[in-house]
Scaffold this active site. Sequence first.
Site, PDB file in Angstrom:
ATOM      1  N   TYR A  32      39.287  40.167  34.899  1.00 12.24           N
ATOM      2  CA  TYR A  32      40.671  40.328  35.070  1.00 12.24           C
ATOM      3  C   TYR A  32      40.707  38.719  36.010  1.00 12.24           C
ATOM      4  O   TYR A  32      39.974  38.337  36.441  1.00 12.24           O
ATOM      5  CB  TYR A  32      41.590  41.356  35.924  1.00 12.24           C
ATOM      6  CG  TYR A  32      41.441  41.243  37.429  1.00 12.24           C
ATOM      7  CD1 TYR A  32      42.316  40.716  38.382  1.00 12.24           C
ATOM      8  CD2 TYR A  32      40.071  41.647  37.864  1.00 12.24           C
ATOM      9  CE1 TYR A  32      42.300  40.739  39.470  1.00 12.24           C
ATOM     10  CE2 TYR A  32      40.151  41.624  39.361  1.00 12.24           C
ATOM     11  CZ  TYR A  32      40.963  41.262  40.208  1.00 12.24           C
ATOM     12  OH  TYR A  32      40.674  41.052  41.632  1.00 12.24           O
ATOM     13  N   LYS A 146      34.564  38.777  38.960  1.00 12.61           N
ATOM     14  CA  LYS A 146      35.875  39.248  39.220  1.00 12.61           C
ATOM     15  C   LYS A 146      36.198  40.442  38.237  1.00 12.61           C
ATOM     16  O   LYS A 146      36.940  40.478  37.444  1.00 12.61           O
ATOM     17  CB  LYS A 146      36.919  38.171  38.849  1.00 12.61           C
ATOM     18  CG  LYS A 146      38.354  38.595  39.600  1.00 12.61           C
ATOM     19  CD  LYS A 146      39.370  37.504  39.519  1.00 12.61           C
ATOM     20  CE  LYS A 146      40.690  37.622  39.931  1.00 12.61           C
ATOM     21  NZ  LYS A 146      40.733  37.858  41.462  1.00 12.61           N
ATOM     22  N   GLU A 178      34.363  37.972  53.070  1.00 16.22           N
ATOM     23  CA  GLU A 178      35.823  37.806  52.346  1.00 16.22           C
ATOM     24  C   GLU A 178      36.993  38.929  52.704  1.00 16.22           C
ATOM     25  O   GLU A 178      36.460  39.855  53.291  1.00 16.22           O
ATOM     26  CB  GLU A 178      35.768  37.383  51.003  1.00 16.22           C
ATOM     27  CG  GLU A 178      35.109  38.727  50.267  1.00 16.22           C
ATOM     28  CD  GLU A 178      35.140  38.340  48.744  1.00 16.22           C
ATOM     29  OE1 GLU A 178      35.695  37.064  48.281  1.00 16.22           O
ATOM     30  OE2 GLU A 178      34.337  39.036  48.096  1.00 16.22           O
ATOM     31  N   LEU A 202      33.921  36.192  46.193  1.00 13.45           N
ATOM     32  CA  LEU A 202      34.454  35.643  44.976  1.00 13.45           C
ATOM     33  C   LEU A 202      34.859  34.482  45.347  1.00 13.45           C
ATOM     34  O   LEU A 202      35.570  33.981  46.398  1.00 13.45           O
ATOM     35  CB  LEU A 202      35.467  36.508  44.469  1.00 13.45           C
ATOM     36  CG  LEU A 202      36.311  35.789  43.275  1.00 13.45           C
ATOM     37  CD1 LEU A 202      35.416  36.427  41.852  1.00 13.45           C
ATOM     38  CD2 LEU A 202      37.793  36.431  42.937  1.00 13.45           C
TER      39      LEU A 202
END
Length: 285
Positions: A32, A146, A178, A202
């Site tokens: 996505y 992702k 993250e 990411l």
Amino acid sequence: MTLYFKNGEYTEKDKLSISIDDRGYYFGDGVYEVIKVYGGKLYTAEEHFGRFLSSAQKIRMPLPYTVEEFIGIAEELVRANGISEGHVYLQATRGVAPRIHNFPGDEVLPMITAYAIDNPQPLGKLEMGVAVRTADDIRWLRCDIKSLNLLANVMAKQEAVEAGCGEAVFVRDGIVTEGSSSNIFGVKDGILYTHPATNLILNGITRRVVLKCCAAESIGVMEEPYTLEELRGMDEVFLTSTTSEITPIISIDGETVGDGTPGPVTSRLQRVFEKTIQQAMQETN
């Protein structure tokens, strides 16, 4: 009336249906993207859709549209739904097939859906900052994709919200990676620190913009692993994402960061980031 996109057609939400045999439903077998909209214009659309295609390629899922064609779909959704400030959500799954773990045959085509909604800038959080809590990073080792597999992120975010925090910060073997839906930055003695873009994080589009802003502003950057203790000792900490932009972090696990207010480097980058938005809007007019 809100229009949605599904495999080449635009339709109203109540007329849109997805099969129970969709592999996104069964396995989270898909990818996505979220693209921000400012002034009715897409922001960093090429970068987002480039990453979208890259994520799909990494899971061996060919998609039938180019970056330019995806941009056209997103622009039509923004126009048709009258979105001035918001975002476009785009998702692709491996398609509809009986539930077996291995890939279906080539006759099964990806299921691509998208929509555009209003979503104003979080001005209060941008100005005042947020508290965060840490969480063990128990995710798989391909965080650079992702993908739709976000259960660990969802659980960490929920625990953060229940603790009165705005985000969870993942820590793997003592190293800060993250956030549950963001990238994390620290500032020490005027130097910016962030985890390198490896398989463990990411590589956020806003993250990339911030690094470009640092280069333009001659702000030093260290892309290297750092520990939770080092993060706690930073002068400033902030998170970045498409919808959160550059949000200051004012406390970690109840411990105040700096003096508990957004720091000068964070505020400076917020101003420069805002300029990139204005410049992008001018270029697309």
